[in-house]
Design a protein around this motif. Structure first.
Motif, PDB file in Angstrom:
ATOM      1  N   LEU A 153      25.930  79.035  58.855  1.00 14.94           N
ATOM      2  CA  LEU A 153      25.846  80.270  59.644  1.00 14.94           C
ATOM      3  C   LEU A 153      24.605  80.281  60.514  1.00 14.94           C
ATOM      4  CD1 LEU A 153      26.866  83.052  57.080  1.00 14.94           C
ATOM      5  CD2 LEU A 153      28.068  82.464  59.196  1.00 14.94           C
ATOM      6  N   TRP A 154      23.468  79.927  59.912  1.00 15.07           N
ATOM      7  CA  TRP A 154      22.211  79.949  60.662  1.00 15.07           C
ATOM      8  C   TRP A 154      22.223  78.907  61.785  1.00 15.07           C
ATOM      9  CZ3 TRP A 154      18.078  76.522  61.340  1.00 15.07           C
ATOM     10  CH2 TRP A 154      16.977  77.074  62.003  1.00 15.07           C
ATOM     11  N   ARG A 155      22.597  77.685  61.467  1.00 17.08           N
ATOM     12  CA  ARG A 155      22.571  76.621  62.487  1.00 17.08           C
ATOM     13  C   ARG A 155      23.529  76.917  63.640  1.00 17.08           C
ATOM     14  NH1 ARG A 155      22.142  72.741  57.712  1.00 17.08           N
ATOM     15  NH2 ARG A 155      19.902  72.357  57.642  1.00 17.08           N
ATOM     16  N   GLN A 156      24.717  77.425  63.338  1.00 16.51           N
ATOM     17  CA  GLN A 156      25.671  77.734  64.399  1.00 16.51           C
ATOM     18  C   GLN A 156      25.178  78.889  65.263  1.00 16.51           C
ATOM     19  OE1 GLN A 156      29.392  78.283  62.299  1.00 16.51           O
ATOM     20  NE2 GLN A 156      29.850  76.097  62.331  1.00 16.51           N
ATOM     21  N   ALA A 157      24.590  79.891  64.642  1.00 19.25           N
ATOM     22  CA  ALA A 157      24.054  81.018  65.415  1.00 19.25           C
ATOM     23  C   ALA A 157      22.926  80.552  66.325  1.00 19.25           C
ATOM     24  CB  ALA A 157      23.579  82.124  64.471  1.00 19.25           C
ATOM     25  N   VAL A 158      22.055  79.695  65.815  1.00 18.90           N
ATOM     26  CA  VAL A 158      20.960  79.167  66.637  1.00 18.90           C
ATOM     27  C   VAL A 158      21.514  78.366  67.807  1.00 18.90           C
ATOM     28  CG1 VAL A 158      19.028  77.527  66.649  1.00 18.90           C
ATOM     29  CG2 VAL A 158      19.198  79.231  64.835  1.00 18.90           C
ATOM     30  N   GLU A 159      22.525  77.552  67.578  1.00 21.76           N
ATOM     31  CA  GLU A 159      23.114  76.765  68.672  1.00 21.76           C
ATOM     32  C   GLU A 159      23.723  77.676  69.734  1.00 21.76           C
ATOM     33  OE1 GLU A 159      22.683  73.606  69.469  1.00 21.76           O
ATOM     34  OE2 GLU A 159      21.360  73.592  67.721  1.00 21.76           O
ATOM     35  N   ARG A 160      24.402  78.742  69.317  1.00 24.22           N
ATOM     36  CA  ARG A 160      24.957  79.684  70.297  1.00 24.22           C
ATOM     37  C   ARG A 160      23.827  80.331  71.092  1.00 24.22           C
ATOM     38  NH1 ARG A 160      28.743  80.472  66.075  1.00 24.22           N
ATOM     39  NH2 ARG A 160      27.463  82.071  65.082  1.00 24.22           N
TER      40      ARG A 160
END
Length: 191
Positions: A112-119
């Protein structure tokens, strides 16, 4: 646990750089330090709390994932919030983010954290290319805000919670330190 070799260094904002590279580089340094503080833990490590607090590293991971999506994906980017946030009543979502983290697997929290950061990185990259930190947007409560202010707010958000993560991680396994292992790597904006 994640070995220290994964960390080849950390982003370092320039001493003499543009406003955009200084702000984004500062946020990236905070993100890298926060990630290092949370890295490689199992469910027990991510749920560890101090006696005087309800915070855990797992709760902080999910909270910061939500803040990334709320601020960059939703408010600034103008997109609908992705799951899991979209499926939760906005009036109870903030409290849910913290309490529901206790039931999430470590892989889910990290993802969740990594995907949110990438977005968020993609939204910021496009905004910098289109107009820089002075670009404005209307927040969810109707205020007009610059990207500059949002970046500063997120640097503060990460700074506060990286301090919490520092204490929590030390309690889990003794990991301490200001920066991830390795040398500072001069930050440059992606093309």
């Amino acid at each position: 646990m994640v070995s220290e070799e994964k960390w080849a260094g950390y982003p370092e904002p320039p001493l003499l750089g543009s406003e955009a590279v200084t702000l984004v580089g500062s946020l990236e340094r905070q993100r890298a330090t926060f990630e290092w503080k949370c890295a490689g833990l199992d469910g027990q490590g991510l749920s560890r709390r101090l006696d005087t607090s309800e915070l855990s590293l797992g709760r902080l991971l999910k909270h910061l994932a939500y803040m990334e999506d709320l601020n960059f994906t939703g408010d600034f980017g103008g997109d609908e919030l992705p799951e899991p946030w979209a499926g939760v009543d906005p009036s109870t979502r903030s409290a849910w983010v913290f309490s529901s983290a206790d039931d999430d697997a470590p892989e889910t929290l990290y993802r969740l954290w990594r995907q949110a950061v990438e977005r968020s990185r993609e939204v910021v990259r496009l905004a910098i290319a289109r107009g820089g930190p002075g670009m404005t947007y209307e927040s969810g409560d109707g205020r007009v805000i610059t990207l500059r202010r949002l970046l500063v707010d997120m640097i503060e958000e990460y700074g506060r919670h990286t301090g919490h993560a520092d204490l929590l991680r030390e309690a889990v396994d003794g990991r301490v330190g200001e920066d991830p292992p390795g040398p500072p790597i001069p930050f440059e904006l992606p093309g």
